[in-house]
Design an enzyme around this catalytic site. Structure first.
Site, PDB file in Angstrom:
ATOM      1  CG  ASN A   1       0.976  -9.440  -6.831  1.00  0.00           C
ATOM      2  OD1 ASN A   1      -0.119  -9.831  -6.423  1.00  0.00           O
ATOM      3  ND2 ASN A   1       1.722  -8.563  -6.175  1.00  0.00           N
ATOM      4  CD1 TRP A   2      -3.284 -10.474 -12.008  1.00  0.00           C
ATOM      5  CD2 TRP A   2      -5.193 -11.578 -11.670  1.00  0.00           C
ATOM      6  NE1 TRP A   2      -3.585 -11.145 -13.172  1.00  0.00           N
ATOM      7  CE2 TRP A   2      -4.763 -11.832 -12.990  1.00  0.00           C
ATOM      8  CE3 TRP A   2      -6.371 -12.171 -11.240  1.00  0.00           C
ATOM      9  CZ2 TRP A   2      -5.469 -12.651 -13.870  1.00  0.00           C
ATOM     10  CZ3 TRP A   2      -7.085 -12.994 -12.098  1.00  0.00           C
ATOM     11  CH2 TRP A   2      -6.632 -13.231 -13.412  1.00  0.00           C
ATOM     12  CE  LYS A   3       0.844  -4.945  -7.071  1.00  0.00           C
ATOM     13  NZ  LYS A   3       1.656  -3.794  -6.761  1.00  0.00           N
TER      14      LYS A   3
ATOM     15  CG  HIS B   1       4.129  -7.749  -2.712  1.00  0.00           C
ATOM     16  ND1 HIS B   1       3.904  -6.404  -2.539  1.00  0.00           N
ATOM     17  CD2 HIS B   1       4.317  -7.938  -4.036  1.00  0.00           C
ATOM     18  CE1 HIS B   1       3.946  -5.810  -3.723  1.00  0.00           C
ATOM     19  NE2 HIS B   1       4.205  -6.714  -4.643  1.00  0.00           N
TER      20      HIS B   1
ATOM     21  CD  GLU C   1       1.566  -3.680  -3.140  1.00  0.00           C
ATOM     22  OE1 GLU C   1       0.745  -4.614  -3.207  1.00  0.00           O
ATOM     23  OE2 GLU C   1       1.972  -3.060  -4.137  1.00  0.00           O
TER      24      GLU C   1
ATOM     25  CD  GLU D   1       8.060  -7.749  -6.498  1.00  0.00           C
ATOM     26  OE1 GLU D   1       7.566  -7.877  -7.623  1.00  0.00           O
ATOM     27  OE2 GLU D   1       7.385  -7.543  -5.485  1.00  0.00           O
TER      28      GLU D   1
ATOM     29  N   GLY E   1       5.112  -0.420  -9.077  1.00  0.00           N
ATOM     30  CA  GLY E   1       3.951   0.416  -9.368  1.00  0.00           C
ATOM     31  C   GLY E   1       4.289   1.864  -9.661  1.00  0.00           C
TER      32      GLY E   1
ATOM     33  CB  SER F   1       7.750  -0.617 -13.406  1.00  0.00           C
ATOM     34  OG  SER F   1       7.155   0.107 -12.338  1.00  0.00           O
TER      35      SER F   1
ATOM     36  N   GLY G   1       3.209  -6.927 -11.671  1.00  0.00           N
ATOM     37  CA  GLY G   1       2.002  -6.420 -11.032  1.00  0.00           C
ATOM     38  C   GLY G   1       1.050  -5.840 -12.061  1.00  0.00           C
ATOM     39  N   GLY G   2       1.072  -4.526 -12.199  1.00  0.00           N
ATOM     40  CA  GLY G   2       0.106  -3.823 -13.056  1.00  0.00           C
ATOM     41  C   GLY G   2      -0.073  -4.419 -14.446  1.00  0.00           C
TER      42      GLY G   2
HETATM   43  C1  PEP Z   1       4.376  -6.249  -7.820  1.00  0.00           C
HETATM   44  O1  PEP Z   1       3.328  -5.898  -7.314  1.00  0.00           O
HETATM   45  O2  PEP Z   1       4.942  -7.267  -7.394  1.00  0.00           O
HETATM   46  C2  PEP Z   1       4.921  -5.443  -8.902  1.00  0.00           C
HETATM   47  C3  PEP Z   1       6.130  -5.710  -9.329  1.00  0.00           C
HETATM   48  O3  PEP Z   1       4.127  -4.448  -9.396  1.00  0.00           O
HETATM   49  P1  PEP Z   1       4.372  -3.576 -10.742  1.00  0.00           P
HETATM   50  O4  PEP Z   1       4.744  -4.549 -11.827  1.00  0.00           O
HETATM   51  O5  PEP Z   1       3.042  -2.918 -10.996  1.00  0.00           O
HETATM   52  O6  PEP Z   1       5.459  -2.627 -10.447  1.00  0.00           O
END
Ligand code: PEP
Length: 231
Positions: free
Chosen positions: A6-8, A84, A86, A154, A160, A190, A211-212
């Site tokens: 997930n590049w956001k 998500h 967010e 999640e 994040g 994470s 994500g990151g």
């Molecule tokens: C996400 O945005 O779905 C996520 C899991 O982010 P991260 O891996 O950065 O925690």
């Protein structure tokens, strides 16, 4: 095993092309990249499997800023992340709007990664099961155990933050979710190259939503390799 990045709101079309041409996932897993809307075309052109980060429930209409399932299908996009945290936190998504989005996605032949998860306060106050139950039952009522639906667990406190759920916490939540709706469940929160293998080794962890660590081609490829080494 499905590993989705997930590049956001990162990476325009140029960076998307660069990443995609450097990325070669192992054949034994399914790697999915979810760029922001403006970069979907560049992603699709690369030949990798591309999902959007959201999809609206209507086929068309006066919904400024939204994108429909038929538009995504025409673009060559194969699925969408829906709900998500967010989106829930900043854009007012509810269990009901998320269920409607997921229904529209699968009805139009797209796959959906529907996100669920509790906040730190909900976990600490013992409400985790109730929150997950409400989130998952909304999906179960809308689409049931559909072949194009996967859930991403999640926990909000792990997104994040660098605070990953322990493998045991993830396993317990995944088993609970599957008892409510029998679909594959990805873990998100994470996930990094150095913790991916132990999380993915849990029996009810069917992949990861990253994500990151998906923004860097080497770290995303390392997570995909960790997944491939397990199955
Ligand atoms: C996400 O945005 O779905 C996520 C899991 O982010 P991260 O891996 O950065 O925690």
């Amino acid at each position: 095993m499905l590993i989705a990045g997930n590049w956001k709101m990162y990476k325009g079309p140029g960076e998307t092309r660069e990443f995609c041409s450097a990325f070669t996932p192992p054949a034994s897993i399914e790697a999915v990249i979810c760029p922001p809307f403006g970069s979907l075309g560049a992603g699709v052109a690369s030949g990798h499997t591309i999902f959007a980060q959201n999809v609206h429930w209507a086929e068309e209409g006066a919904f400024t800023g939204e994108v429909s399932a038929p538009i995504l299908v025409e673009l060559g996009v194969q699925g969408a992340i829906v709900g998500h945290s967010e989106r829930r936190q900043y854009f007012g998504e509810t269990d009901e709007t998320i269920a409607r989005r997921v229904f529209a996605a699968v009805e139009h032949g797209l796959r959906a990664i529907a996100c669920v998860g509790e906040s730190a306060e909900e976990r600490e106050s013992g409400q985790m099961d109730l929150v997950l139950r409400l989130q998952v039952e909304a999906l179960a009522d809308a689409v049931g155990p559909h072949e194009r639906l996967v859930i991403a667990y999640e926990p909000i406190w792990a997104i994040g933050t660098g605070k990953t759920a322990t493998p045991a916490i993830a396993q317990e939540a995944h088993a609970f979710i599957k008892s409510l709706l029998d679909v594959p469940v990805l873990y998100g929160g994470s996930v990094k190259p150095d913790n991916a293998a132990e999380l993915l080794a849990q029996p009810d962890v069917d992949g990861a939503l990253v994500g990151g660590a998906s923004l860097d081609v080497e770290s995303f490829a390392a997570i995909c390799l960790a997944a491939a080494s397990l199955r």
